[in-house]
Motif scaffolding. Sequence first.
Motif, mmCIF file in Angstrom:
data_model
loop_
_atom_site.group_PDB
_atom_site.id
_atom_site.type_symbol
_atom_site.label_atom_id
_atom_site.label_comp_id
_atom_site.label_asym_id
_atom_site.label_seq_id
_atom_site.Cartn_x
_atom_site.Cartn_y
_atom_site.Cartn_z
ATOM 1 N N MET A 35 -5.001 13.066 -2.841
ATOM 2 C CA MET A 35 -5.391 12.545 -1.817
ATOM 3 C C MET A 35 -5.527 13.203 -0.595
ATOM 4 O O MET A 35 -5.004 14.563 -0.485
ATOM 5 C CB MET A 35 -3.974 11.697 -1.462
ATOM 6 N N ALA A 50 -3.590 2.997 6.216
ATOM 7 C CA ALA A 50 -4.184 3.517 4.780
ATOM 8 C C ALA A 50 -4.289 2.134 4.219
ATOM 9 O O ALA A 50 -3.864 1.133 4.174
ATOM 10 C CB ALA A 50 -3.096 4.109 3.854
ATOM 11 N N ASP A 51 -5.707 1.920 3.620
ATOM 12 C CA ASP A 51 -5.934 0.720 2.868
ATOM 13 C C ASP A 51 -5.689 0.664 1.421
ATOM 14 O O ASP A 51 -5.696 -0.408 0.893
ATOM 15 C CB ASP A 51 -7.399 0.396 3.139
ATOM 16 N N GLY A 52 -4.730 1.673 0.818
ATOM 17 C CA GLY A 52 -4.606 1.567 -0.674
ATOM 18 C C GLY A 52 -5.633 1.755 -1.469
ATOM 19 O O GLY A 52 -5.462 2.242 -2.759
ATOM 20 N N ILE A 82 6.774 4.383 9.666
ATOM 21 C CA ILE A 82 5.378 4.955 9.446
ATOM 22 C C ILE A 82 4.730 3.456 9.088
ATOM 23 O O ILE A 82 3.439 3.241 9.329
ATOM 24 C CB ILE A 82 5.155 5.903 8.445
ATOM 25 N N GLU A 93 -4.259 13.474 5.386
ATOM 26 C CA GLU A 93 -4.198 12.549 6.410
ATOM 27 C C GLU A 93 -3.750 11.125 6.057
ATOM 28 O O GLU A 93 -3.041 10.369 6.287
ATOM 29 C CB GLU A 93 -5.619 12.630 7.245
ATOM 30 N N TYR A 94 -4.346 10.834 4.583
ATOM 31 C CA TYR A 94 -4.059 9.510 4.046
ATOM 32 C C TYR A 94 -2.729 9.647 3.563
ATOM 33 O O TYR A 94 -1.852 8.654 3.561
ATOM 34 C CB TYR A 94 -5.063 9.202 2.969
ATOM 35 N N GLY A 124 -7.664 4.851 -0.628
ATOM 36 C CA GLY A 124 -8.050 6.132 -0.315
ATOM 37 C C GLY A 124 -8.539 6.188 0.870
ATOM 38 O O GLY A 124 -8.900 7.370 1.435
ATOM 39 N N ASN A 125 -8.807 5.292 1.741
ATOM 40 C CA ASN A 125 -9.509 5.482 3.097
ATOM 41 C C ASN A 125 -8.486 5.107 4.071
ATOM 42 O O ASN A 125 -7.525 4.428 4.038
ATOM 43 C CB ASN A 125 -10.496 4.228 3.297
ATOM 44 N N VAL A 126 -8.675 5.718 5.319
ATOM 45 C CA VAL A 126 -7.913 5.594 6.381
ATOM 46 C C VAL A 126 -8.759 4.633 7.527
ATOM 47 O O VAL A 126 -9.991 5.036 7.846
ATOM 48 C CB VAL A 126 -7.591 6.711 7.386
ATOM 49 N N LYS A 138 -0.202 11.228 4.390
ATOM 50 C CA LYS A 138 0.759 11.112 5.433
ATOM 51 C C LYS A 138 1.327 9.473 5.695
ATOM 52 O O LYS A 138 2.442 9.262 5.906
ATOM 53 C CB LYS A 138 0.372 11.637 6.817
ATOM 54 N N LEU A 139 0.444 8.495 5.376
ATOM 55 C CA LEU A 139 0.581 7.613 5.764
ATOM 56 C C LEU A 139 1.318 6.452 4.471
ATOM 57 O O LEU A 139 1.684 5.374 4.383
ATOM 58 C CB LEU A 139 -0.561 6.403 6.113
ATOM 59 N N MET A 140 1.460 7.360 3.450
ATOM 60 C CA MET A 140 1.796 6.709 2.166
ATOM 61 C C MET A 140 3.343 7.040 1.817
ATOM 62 O O MET A 140 3.661 8.051 2.085
ATOM 63 C CB MET A 140 1.127 7.198 0.928
ATOM 64 N N GLN A 191 1.533 1.878 11.267
ATOM 65 C CA GLN A 191 0.196 1.426 10.786
ATOM 66 C C GLN A 191 -0.404 0.115 11.051
ATOM 67 O O GLN A 191 -1.515 0.012 11.204
ATOM 68 C CB GLN A 191 0.021 1.967 9.304
ATOM 69 N N VAL A 215 0.880 -1.133 0.056
ATOM 70 C CA VAL A 215 0.080 -0.022 -0.032
ATOM 71 C C VAL A 215 0.842 1.459 -0.233
ATOM 72 O O VAL A 215 0.792 2.238 -0.732
ATOM 73 C CB VAL A 215 -0.827 -0.070 1.326
ATOM 74 N N THR A 264 -4.249 1.490 12.815
ATOM 75 C CA THR A 264 -4.984 2.949 11.966
ATOM 76 C C THR A 264 -4.035 2.890 10.723
ATOM 77 O O THR A 264 -3.088 3.400 10.753
ATOM 78 C CB THR A 264 -4.942 3.987 12.690
#
Lengths: 461, 279
Positions: free
Chosen positions: B37, A361-363, A350, B40-41, A365-367, B43-45, A354, A275, A359
Amino acid sequence: MSIFDNPFDTENPLSMGCNCGRHRSQGEHDREAQVALQCVPAESEDERYEGVVASAVMRAMFPQDVARRAFLKSVGAATALAAVSQFFPLKTATEVFAQGAPLEKKDLKVGFIPITCATPIIMAAPMGFYSKQGLNVEVIKTAGWAVIRDKTLNKEYDAAHMLSPMPLAITMGVGSTPQPYTMPAVENINGQAITLAMKHKDKRDPKDWKGFKFAVPFDYSMHNYLLRYYLAEHGIDPDTDVQIRAVPPPEMVANLRADNIDGFLGPDPMNQRAVYDGVGFIHILTKDIWEGHPCCAFAASKEFVTTMPNTYAALLKSIIDATAFAHKPENRKQIAEAIAPANYLNQPQIVLEQILTGTFADGLGNVVTQPNRVDFDPFPWQSFAVWIMTQMKRWGQIKGDVDYANVASQVYLATDTARLMKEAGFTPPETTSKSFAVMGKTFDPAKPDDYLASFKIRKAS
Amino acid sequence: MASSLRFRAAILSVAIFAVFIGAWHLATRSTAPVTTMSPEYAKLMGLTATQGKSAMPGPLDVGAKLWEHIKSPFYDKGPNDKGLGIQLGYSIARVLFGYLLAVVAAIPLGFLIGMSPLISKALDPFIQVLKPISPLAWMPLALYTIKDSSISAIFVIFICAIWPMLINTAFGVASVRKEWINVARTLEVGPIRRAFTVILPAAAPTILTGMRISIGIAWLVIVAAEMLVGGTGIGYFVWNEWNNLSITNVIIAILVIGIVGMMFDQILARFTRMVTFPE
């Protein structure tokens, strides 16, 4: 119910209350999540050990949650504790547990594969859980499962991280020469996922997956059995409709990027890494297939267990301590930081954060928030072993009659291990089996053959 | 004329290198941010997902990382994280140890085979069967019997380095000119002295050629062997960085392996020149 939960607590619900299942209500869940962000002083070690011993005794006396609660409700927790200490020397047991006997060997080597399943084994080194028991443990990153197996047999490693079906397969001589192996602790529960390539983001129904190419890390792994189970429940025959290959975890992401496979059921950090790198999305977490399934394990050669009982006990204590620490959601961020460096998992922090905090990112676009995406609970329930063997038989890895209960008790809680746990002050729960449901289908460990016969899709044997 | 040729070749080399680096740089440039994006999202990528950065590192990334490695080649942060210099040290030590064992075994045996047609014929079937076995095929057997992974790695180096030396030594010894041996015999030189003063100098260039082939093979094999057993060494470094999907570090390792291999080869090439004599 996790063995780390307080058995004296009658309030903690037996059924799930909040979205993570650990709290009475969503409100309490949120409050705890809030508190977790602040620094909470750790309880003293003595108190913690006393708690562990008292819990173990309480559980041994009342293995049934409901019966224990009835008793506690009628007399009160404090009275119950006092009553227990009347006829069980809690203080002495705690001392024995905390101090342990003289160690036969202090410098140990423990092998691991760099995946988040190994978290308790790894973090026990930088966070001092081994040194607390007087051990000087070197955790050594190892290239593959077969090498781990060989190096434990060679005695280069005193103990190692393994896949939970591996000690069963090795003991039964499936895919290797038979060797009696012991598995005193489960490393992690949950913690895997099915990840698919981005191009399949509209194909979320497994019925459309005919012709897909999937990867799993090893033939004798929970990953393989869970993926096959999931596909079969959706009417896909994993042997004829799709292709499943054994691929080492890092190559899963690379193959997904190269369009060589359509998806994988793999260990983390590889799901989250796919992801993070934008090559895949998380289709489903394995906890949604089987909530609380075992994955990786802590295994030691039988010889080590018998020739160095004290060292073994100390090592097991460190692992159980570390597992208890990892079980607490408020510690997960700190753990991610401890195991991210090149010496351990060698991954961006990071990504690990996750996975461990849930918590992520699902890949798509959603957290998503799933606090028990991965959890840590060491008790090796023998019914887990029985389930694994039914799947080995279902997919033709083992043939003929299997003495399920016997193999399970040999490997998943060897008599030696139970004795050592008792000596160390632990009391393993008296029931060694529990029932559970996989995709809504209840598994009765007493009737494995009926369970096996109930599946429509399986390899003809 | 010769110096001008060398000069022109150097210019051509630099030009090829520049074109290669330039093309590499262009091919791996990052594109504009991919899609919108939520912050918030995002930041996780990772950068590949948010910045459209190529998964293949560019020459600048590799250069920066290489500089980091060169700055601190000998750090030691625990059993699984050591500097590139230390990793190389382990690999070189393993190769040299296995190689020297092979030299000690192969050269006397090669002499024996070269000097005695009987032994040559008797050992031939064994050599023919053992020679084509891939060194790594020995690894599981070695791990199982020797029960020590680092000795197993050395054994694998030994077993792969021995054949070219053995065969070249035997060939070199067997093809020493008969006249020289006859002259020695006429002068009543003893067999030991004959071996050292006549045959060895005459066969030395062939023997060293065999040694040069062997060290090349040994260096090829150590990387694969260390990937398999893990622990330390440059092969382990490659595996570890592959685990981390860090292509930058894998490229650096490839570069370093190439340079060290070249150095080994050049050292033996120099030795070969030293022992070669005009007839």
